[in-house]
Scaffold this motif. Structure first.
Motif, PDB file in Angstrom:
ATOM      1  N   ILE A  32       0.882  -1.182   0.000  1.00  0.00           N
ATOM      2  CA  ILE A  32       0.000   0.000   0.000  1.00  0.00           C
ATOM      3  C   ILE A  32       0.910   1.219   0.000  1.00  0.00           C
ATOM      4  N   HIS A  33       0.820   2.004  -1.090  1.00  0.00           N
ATOM      5  CA  HIS A  33       1.713   3.159  -1.257  1.00  0.00           C
ATOM      6  C   HIS A  33       1.134   4.355  -0.501  1.00  0.00           C
ATOM      7  N   ILE A  34       1.986   4.945   0.346  1.00  0.00           N
ATOM      8  CA  ILE A  34       1.561   6.032   1.227  1.00  0.00           C
ATOM      9  C   ILE A  34       2.326   7.294   0.826  1.00  0.00           C
ATOM     10  N   ASP A  35       1.632   8.264   0.240  1.00  0.00           N
ATOM     11  CA  ASP A  35       2.266   9.501  -0.223  1.00  0.00           C
ATOM     12  C   ASP A  35       2.158  10.577   0.848  1.00  0.00           C
ATOM     13  N   VAL A  36       3.292  10.914   1.450  1.00  0.00           N
ATOM     14  CA  VAL A  36       3.292  11.943   2.498  1.00  0.00           C
ATOM     15  C   VAL A  36       3.850  13.239   1.918  1.00  0.00           C
ATOM     16  N   ILE A  65       6.182   3.525   1.913  1.00  0.00           N
ATOM     17  CA  ILE A  65       6.007   4.941   2.270  1.00  0.00           C
ATOM     18  C   ILE A  65       6.919   5.832   1.427  1.00  0.00           C
ATOM     19  N   HIS A  66       6.318   6.818   0.788  1.00  0.00           N
ATOM     20  CA  HIS A  66       7.018   7.750  -0.099  1.00  0.00           C
ATOM     21  C   HIS A  66       6.946   9.141   0.540  1.00  0.00           C
ATOM     22  N   LEU A  67       8.083   9.575   1.087  1.00  0.00           N
ATOM     23  CA  LEU A  67       8.111  10.875   1.768  1.00  0.00           C
ATOM     24  C   LEU A  67       8.443  11.992   0.790  1.00  0.00           C
ATOM     25  N   MET A  68       7.511  12.892   0.591  1.00  0.00           N
ATOM     26  CA  MET A  68       7.768  14.097  -0.219  1.00  0.00           C
ATOM     27  C   MET A  68       7.804  15.265   0.748  1.00  0.00           C
ATOM     28  N   ILE A  69       8.827  15.246   1.588  1.00  0.00           N
ATOM     29  CA  ILE A  69       8.943  16.248   2.645  1.00  0.00           C
ATOM     30  C   ILE A  69      10.386  16.740   2.730  1.00  0.00           C
ATOM     31  N   VAL A 174       8.261   2.764 -10.151  1.00  0.00           N
ATOM     32  CA  VAL A 174       7.875   3.884 -11.017  1.00  0.00           C
ATOM     33  C   VAL A 174       6.527   4.401 -10.533  1.00  0.00           C
ATOM     34  N   ASP A 175       6.433   5.730 -10.439  1.00  0.00           N
ATOM     35  CA  ASP A 175       5.300   6.349  -9.744  1.00  0.00           C
ATOM     36  C   ASP A 175       4.785   7.565 -10.506  1.00  0.00           C
ATOM     37  N   GLY A 176       3.538   7.467 -10.947  1.00  0.00           N
ATOM     38  CA  GLY A 176       2.855   8.619 -11.535  1.00  0.00           C
ATOM     39  C   GLY A 176       2.344   8.379 -12.940  1.00  0.00           C
TER      40      GLY A 176
END
Ligand code: DX5
Ligand code: ZN
Length: 218
Positions: A32-36, A65-69, A174-176
């Motif tokens: 489960i991909h989690i976009d933060v 978990i994908h941290l965009m922070i 790969v994401d998006g």
């Protein structure tokens, strides 16, 4: 060759989060991909620990978990405490990426390095050997439902070559902008893990949309 699918809950209906997580549990999704998103590194704010706590309560699949922070180091321990399959930080957000990646691994979690579409893959030269996964962004991060950037196919190939040349075992995520129409070319370019947000959650049937994407796995 093993491939994985990681549906992103960014496109989920948060009013029905429990039901949607339960559908993912029943589906053939691997993670489960989690976009933060923090509203600083990317021009959007998604959700934080309270929502992830609820996801963890119901999820039977491991988190990705994908941290965009900015300054991800501040929160690594907290995110690692969810025991995700992968914890990814952005190349562009990390001043001491080697330290960050090693820190994630020291907590017993596989580490991912995410790269924005404008960042040259060659810049990963010195980090690919100790990363467990390279997350190639195929849209500019911040929002679900964007169009796949075609040049990403070349970037996936370059990542594959780099991983090979460094004898690294890193997987490529790969994401998006991935859907049933372009997934085949993305897999052929070398993707191991496919993130899909709208293709899964904006469909009328979460379980069958995961199956439709998986049909392309060989
Ligand atoms: C974008 C996020 C993606 C996004 C994918 O910043 O990292 O994970 O949710 O959504 P789709 O598949 O709709 O492009
Ligand atoms: Zn993501």
């Amino acid at each position: 060759m093993t491939h994985f699918i990681s549906p992103s809950i960014l496109s989920a209906d948060f009013g029905k989060l429990k039901e949607q997580i339960e559908l993912l549990n029943e589906s053939k999704a691997d993670f489960i991909h989690i976009d933060v998103m923090d509203g600083v590194f990317v021009p959007n704010i998604s959700f934080g620990f309270a929502v992830i706590d609820s996801v963890v309560k119901y999820a039977k699949k491991p988190l990705d978990i994908h941290l965009m922070i900015v300054d991800p180091d501040k929160y690594i321990e907290r995110f690692a405490s969810y025991k995700p399959a992968y914890l990814s930080v952005h190349f562009e957000a990390s001043l001491h990426l080697n330290r960050t990646v090693n820190f994630i691994k020291s907590l017993g979690v596989k580490s991912g390095v995410a790269v924005n579409p404008h960042t040259s893959i060659s810049l990963l030269d010195e980090i690919v050997f100790n990363s467990d996964m390279i997350l190639v962004m195929s849209v500019n991060p911040g929002f679900g439902g964007q169009k796949f950037i075609l040049n990403s196919l070349l970037r996936i190939q370059k990542t594959k070559e780099l991983i090979k040349s460094k004898c690294s075992n890193a997987l490529i995520e790969v994401d998006g902008g991935i859907d049933k129409n372009n997934i085949d070319s993305i897999l052929k370019a070398g993707a191991d893990i496919i993130v899909a947000g709208s293709a899964v959650f904006k469909s009328s049937d979460i379980i069958s949309s995961v199956n439709i994407l998986r049909k392309n796995f060989t």
